[in-house]
Write a protein that holds these residues in place. Structure first.
Motif, PDB file in Angstrom:
ATOM      1  N   ASN A   1     -41.595  88.861 -11.202  1.00  0.00           N
ATOM      2  CA  ASN A   1     -41.157  87.486 -11.447  1.00  0.00           C
ATOM      3  C   ASN A   1     -41.717  86.936 -12.752  1.00  0.00           C
ATOM      4  O   ASN A   1     -41.037  86.196 -13.487  1.00  0.00           O
ATOM      5  CB  ASN A   1     -41.534  86.585 -10.273  1.00  0.00           C
ATOM      6  N   LYS A   2     -42.963  87.311 -13.102  1.00  0.00           N
ATOM      7  CA  LYS A   2     -43.551  86.841 -14.364  1.00  0.00           C
ATOM      8  C   LYS A   2     -42.836  87.453 -15.561  1.00  0.00           C
ATOM      9  O   LYS A   2     -42.549  86.766 -16.544  1.00  0.00           O
ATOM     10  CB  LYS A   2     -45.041  87.175 -14.394  1.00  0.00           C
ATOM     11  N   GLU A   3     -42.581  88.759 -15.466  1.00  0.00           N
ATOM     12  CA  GLU A   3     -41.861  89.426 -16.562  1.00  0.00           C
ATOM     13  C   GLU A   3     -40.437  88.892 -16.671  1.00  0.00           C
ATOM     14  O   GLU A   3     -39.887  88.775 -17.766  1.00  0.00           O
ATOM     15  CB  GLU A   3     -41.825  90.936 -16.317  1.00  0.00           C
ATOM     16  N   TYR A   4     -39.844  88.569 -15.553  1.00  0.00           N
ATOM     17  CA  TYR A   4     -38.477  88.062 -15.510  1.00  0.00           C
ATOM     18  C   TYR A   4     -38.354  86.763 -16.300  1.00  0.00           C
ATOM     19  O   TYR A   4     -37.431  86.567 -17.098  1.00  0.00           O
ATOM     20  CB  TYR A   4     -38.067  87.848 -14.057  1.00  0.00           C
TER      21      TYR A   4
ATOM     22  N   ASP B   1     -29.383  86.423 -19.958  1.00  0.00           N
ATOM     23  CA  ASP B   1     -28.287  87.370 -20.178  1.00  0.00           C
ATOM     24  C   ASP B   1     -27.455  87.467 -18.905  1.00  0.00           C
ATOM     25  O   ASP B   1     -27.895  87.991 -17.891  1.00  0.00           O
ATOM     26  CB  ASP B   1     -28.872  88.739 -20.549  1.00  0.00           C
ATOM     27  N   ASN B   2     -26.235  86.995 -18.965  1.00  0.00           N
ATOM     28  CA  ASN B   2     -25.367  86.974 -17.783  1.00  0.00           C
ATOM     29  C   ASN B   2     -24.959  88.354 -17.308  1.00  0.00           C
ATOM     30  O   ASN B   2     -24.409  88.502 -16.205  1.00  0.00           O
ATOM     31  CB  ASN B   2     -24.108  86.142 -18.065  1.00  0.00           C
ATOM     32  N   ASN B   3     -25.197  89.374 -18.155  1.00  0.00           N
ATOM     33  CA  ASN B   3     -24.840  90.732 -17.758  1.00  0.00           C
ATOM     34  C   ASN B   3     -25.796  91.296 -16.701  1.00  0.00           C
ATOM     35  O   ASN B   3     -25.447  92.221 -15.976  1.00  0.00           O
ATOM     36  CB  ASN B   3     -24.821  91.670 -18.971  1.00  0.00           C
ATOM     37  N   TRP B   4     -27.002  90.734 -16.659  1.00  0.00           N
ATOM     38  CA  TRP B   4     -27.986  91.209 -15.676  1.00  0.00           C
ATOM     39  C   TRP B   4     -27.857  90.383 -14.401  1.00  0.00           C
ATOM     40  O   TRP B   4     -27.852  89.158 -14.435  1.00  0.00           O
ATOM     41  CB  TRP B   4     -29.411  91.087 -16.207  1.00  0.00           C
ATOM     42  N   GLU B   5     -27.753  91.077 -13.280  1.00  0.00           N
ATOM     43  CA  GLU B   5     -27.668  90.409 -11.994  1.00  0.00           C
ATOM     44  C   GLU B   5     -28.698  91.006 -11.037  1.00  0.00           C
ATOM     45  O   GLU B   5     -29.057  92.187 -11.138  1.00  0.00           O
ATOM     46  CB  GLU B   5     -26.274  90.543 -11.399  1.00  0.00           C
ATOM     47  N   ILE B   6     -29.203  90.168 -10.140  1.00  0.00           N
ATOM     48  CA  ILE B   6     -30.168  90.626  -9.134  1.00  0.00           C
ATOM     49  C   ILE B   6     -29.401  91.258  -7.984  1.00  0.00           C
ATOM     50  O   ILE B   6     -28.461  90.661  -7.453  1.00  0.00           O
ATOM     51  CB  ILE B   6     -31.022  89.452  -8.615  1.00  0.00           C
ATOM     52  N   ILE B   7     -29.810  92.467  -7.626  1.00  0.00           N
ATOM     53  CA  ILE B   7     -29.168  93.155  -6.507  1.00  0.00           C
ATOM     54  C   ILE B   7     -30.162  93.318  -5.357  1.00  0.00           C
ATOM     55  O   ILE B   7     -31.339  93.580  -5.564  1.00  0.00           O
ATOM     56  CB  ILE B   7     -28.608  94.532  -6.923  1.00  0.00           C
ATOM     57  N   GLY B   8     -29.692  93.141  -4.148  1.00  0.00           N
ATOM     58  CA  GLY B   8     -30.557  93.291  -2.985  1.00  0.00           C
ATOM     59  C   GLY B   8     -31.554  92.145  -2.859  1.00  0.00           C
ATOM     60  O   GLY B   8     -31.518  91.168  -3.611  1.00  0.00           O
ATOM     61  N   GLU B   9     -32.460  92.289  -1.939  1.00  0.00           N
ATOM     62  CA  GLU B   9     -33.486  91.282  -1.706  1.00  0.00           C
ATOM     63  C   GLU B   9     -34.744  91.626  -2.509  1.00  0.00           C
ATOM     64  O   GLU B   9     -35.155  92.788  -2.557  1.00  0.00           O
ATOM     65  CB  GLU B   9     -33.858  91.224  -0.221  1.00  0.00           C
ATOM     66  N   PRO B  10     -35.338  90.628  -3.179  1.00  0.00           N
ATOM     67  CA  PRO B  10     -36.583  90.899  -3.911  1.00  0.00           C
ATOM     68  C   PRO B  10     -37.720  91.230  -2.952  1.00  0.00           C
ATOM     69  O   PRO B  10     -37.716  90.789  -1.802  1.00  0.00           O
ATOM     70  CB  PRO B  10     -36.846  89.582  -4.654  1.00  0.00           C
TER      71      PRO B  10
ATOM     72  N   PRO C   1     -53.253  78.217  -2.756  1.00  0.00           N
ATOM     73  CA  PRO C   1     -52.379  78.996  -1.865  1.00  0.00           C
ATOM     74  C   PRO C   1     -52.438  80.490  -2.184  1.00  0.00           C
ATOM     75  O   PRO C   1     -52.984  80.895  -3.212  1.00  0.00           O
ATOM     76  CB  PRO C   1     -50.991  78.426  -2.171  1.00  0.00           C
ATOM     77  N   ASP C   2     -51.865  81.288  -1.312  1.00  0.00           N
ATOM     78  CA  ASP C   2     -51.753  82.724  -1.567  1.00  0.00           C
ATOM     79  C   ASP C   2     -50.904  82.950  -2.819  1.00  0.00           C
ATOM     80  O   ASP C   2     -49.950  82.205  -3.089  1.00  0.00           O
ATOM     81  CB  ASP C   2     -51.089  83.443  -0.390  1.00  0.00           C
ATOM     82  N   GLU C   3     -51.276  83.979  -3.583  1.00  0.00           N
ATOM     83  CA  GLU C   3     -50.520  84.309  -4.792  1.00  0.00           C
ATOM     84  C   GLU C   3     -49.762  85.616  -4.563  1.00  0.00           C
ATOM     85  O   GLU C   3     -50.352  86.642  -4.204  1.00  0.00           O
ATOM     86  CB  GLU C   3     -51.464  84.462  -5.994  1.00  0.00           C
ATOM     87  N   PHE C   4     -48.461  85.556  -4.762  1.00  0.00           N
ATOM     88  CA  PHE C   4     -47.608  86.717  -4.524  1.00  0.00           C
ATOM     89  C   PHE C   4     -46.976  87.195  -5.826  1.00  0.00           C
ATOM     90  O   PHE C   4     -46.726  86.404  -6.753  1.00  0.00           O
ATOM     91  CB  PHE C   4     -46.491  86.384  -3.529  1.00  0.00           C
ATOM     92  N   GLU C   5     -46.727  88.482  -5.887  1.00  0.00           N
ATOM     93  CA  GLU C   5     -45.960  89.057  -6.993  1.00  0.00           C
ATOM     94  C   GLU C   5     -44.604  89.474  -6.446  1.00  0.00           C
ATOM     95  O   GLU C   5     -44.520  90.269  -5.508  1.00  0.00           O
ATOM     96  CB  GLU C   5     -46.680  90.267  -7.584  1.00  0.00           C
ATOM     97  N   ILE C   6     -43.556  88.928  -7.021  1.00  0.00           N
ATOM     98  CA  ILE C   6     -42.192  89.203  -6.564  1.00  0.00           C
ATOM     99  C   ILE C   6     -41.521  90.170  -7.535  1.00  0.00           C
ATOM    100  O   ILE C   6     -41.599  89.989  -8.760  1.00  0.00           O
ATOM    101  CB  ILE C   6     -41.374  87.903  -6.461  1.00  0.00           C
ATOM    102  N   THR C   7     -40.912  91.192  -7.008  1.00  0.00           N
ATOM    103  CA  THR C   7     -40.229  92.190  -7.834  1.00  0.00           C
ATOM    104  C   THR C   7     -38.729  92.124  -7.577  1.00  0.00           C
ATOM    105  O   THR C   7     -38.279  92.171  -6.424  1.00  0.00           O
ATOM    106  CB  THR C   7     -40.741  93.611  -7.528  1.00  0.00           C
ATOM    107  N   TYR C   8     -37.971  91.994  -8.674  1.00  0.00           N
ATOM    108  CA  TYR C   8     -36.515  91.942  -8.594  1.00  0.00           C
ATOM    109  C   TYR C   8     -35.916  93.283  -9.031  1.00  0.00           C
ATOM    110  O   TYR C   8     -36.418  93.936  -9.953  1.00  0.00           O
ATOM    111  CB  TYR C   8     -35.953  90.850  -9.508  1.00  0.00           C
ATOM    112  N   ASN C   9     -34.843  93.663  -8.374  1.00  0.00           N
ATOM    113  CA  ASN C   9     -34.070  94.835  -8.791  1.00  0.00           C
ATOM    114  C   ASN C   9     -32.834  94.326  -9.515  1.00  0.00           C
ATOM    115  O   ASN C   9     -32.030  93.585  -8.941  1.00  0.00           O
ATOM    116  CB  ASN C   9     -33.677  95.681  -7.579  1.00  0.00           C
TER     117      ASN C   9
END
Length: 383
Positions: A219-222, A230-239, A197-205
């Motif tokens: 996503n790999k680094e995540y 760590d519950n202090n980190w939250e994803i904001i917006g759309e990846p 399949p296609d391989e995508f790189e997803i970036t989270y803010n």
């Protein structure tokens, strides 16, 4: 030595321009679709109505410049024309690649698909060759006398424009599209079980609720960093998702046929084990009415005598299609699909495909559609 280099560049550029123009002239309607994409990118859609004429003209111009360069005709003028043309093409391919707007420039039509960066690289090499020719344009000497040269250029112009006009009126001489005669459409749509399949790189803010820090992470680094623990980190917006490696893609990936209620009929219509006519009229407002009436009468006779199923595929709304059907008293069934695959199926409006067991047995522009007796003798009567 310099003369030899000029000759080398002339032959390389001349042949490539002739080849490029000839390939696109084989399918000027397809090239015009690419021009419309560029018009939309640069917000000059008022030129859309001229796209086909421009496509035929540009194809002919490429072939003429290439031929003139080979025989040394009008050396200085041709050198200027080639330079301006390649600067224009290089700008377009760079813009496509850098800003990811038109993902296929159509340089060699559907015969040799190129990525935007491949197209730009090709144009960059051509630019260097043409610049060398331009700087040494005084060394370009004609191979024939002026009278003979003029006759040759006139014949080349007739051929260059003629081939584009012919293929527009009677379909491409060589069909490079996935719906060509002999193609089995259900097979062309299959995806193998082991397909990559296609391989995508997803970036989270990310945002840290405790410290207020912000960071972007793939996503790999995540997953690797364990920051998700760590519950202090939250994803904001759309990846954001970016394609980094193209996987397997079937030759036909975007054809979905449905009825007015949205029910999927793709497999049923394309996999019909008996002879069936697929009439493609992607835009009913621009389709040839006389041709539709002729096809309608033909389908009625074929259905009555051989039980041939005839369907009309269009991208128009169900309301418009119903009105069109009543106005022309259509005998055929109407189904719906996106305009892009319909334009790819056949370069005509309307065009006709004769199919059996999912295989395209015959394919015609409405100008060349055979009559009832020929269809029966050559195809349907032999089943």
């Amino acid at each position: 030595m310099r003369k030899n280099l000029v000759w080398f560049c002339r032959i390389a550029v001349g042949l490539l321009f002739i080849f490029s123009g000839l390939i696109k002239a084989n399918d000027p309607l397809g090239f015009s679709y690419k021009l419309v994409e560029y018009f939309e990118v640069f917000h000059i859609t008022f030129l859309n109505g001229l796209a086909l004429a421009l496509a035929i003209f540009l194809c002919a111009l490429e072939m003429l410049f290439g031929f003139a360069l080979l025989i040394g005709a009008r050396g200085k003028q041709v050198a200027w024309g080639l330079l301006l043309l390649i600067i224009f093409f290089t700008f377009l391919t760079f813009y496509s690649a850098a800003f990811k707007v038109v993902q296929s420039c159509g340089c060699f039509g559907d015969a040799i698909p190129l990525t935007p960066w491949q197209s730009f690289s090709k144009d960059l090499v051509l630019l260097l060759l043409i610049v060398f020719i331009f700087l040494n344009r005084n060394l370009i000497q004609p191979l024939f006398k002026l009278k003979t040269e003029n006759v040759m250029l006139l014949l080349a112009a007739i051929f260059s424009f003629g081939i584009g006009i012919y293929t527009y009126d009677f379909l491409p001489v060589i069909d490079f599209l996935p719906y060509k005669v002999g193609a089995n459409l259900p097979e062309e749509m299959k995806i193998p079980e082991n397909a990559v399949p296609d391989e995508f790189e997803i970036t989270y803010n990310l945002h840290n609720k405790k410290t207020g820090d912000k960071r972007s992470i793939t996503n790999k680094e995540y997953l690797k960093s364990g920051i998700w623990k760590d519950n202090n980190w939250e994803i904001i917006g759309e990846p954001t998702s970016v394609l980094i490696k193209k996987g397997f893609s079937p030759k036909i990936a975007d054809l979905n046929i449905s009825d007015a209620q949205g029910n999927d009929y793709t497999k049923e219509l394309l996999g019909n084990p008996f002879y069936n006519l697929i009439v493609v009229a992607y835009n009913l407002g621009e389709t040839n009415s006389g041709a539709i009436n002729k096809i309608n009468a033909l389908s009625l006779n074929l259905t009555q005598n051989f039980n041939v199923r005839t369907v009309l595929l269009t991208s128009n709304s169900a309301q418009d299609a119903e009105a069109f059907s009543k106005a022309h008293k259509l005998f055929m069934e109407i189904f719906y699909a996106d305009g892009v695959p319909l334009k790819t199926m056949v370069r005509a409006n309307p065009g006709v495909l004769l199919m059996k067991n999912g295989t395209v047995v015959g394919k015609w522009h409405f100008h060349t559609l055979p009559g009832y007796d020929e269809l029966v003798d050559k195809y349907i009567g032999k089943q």
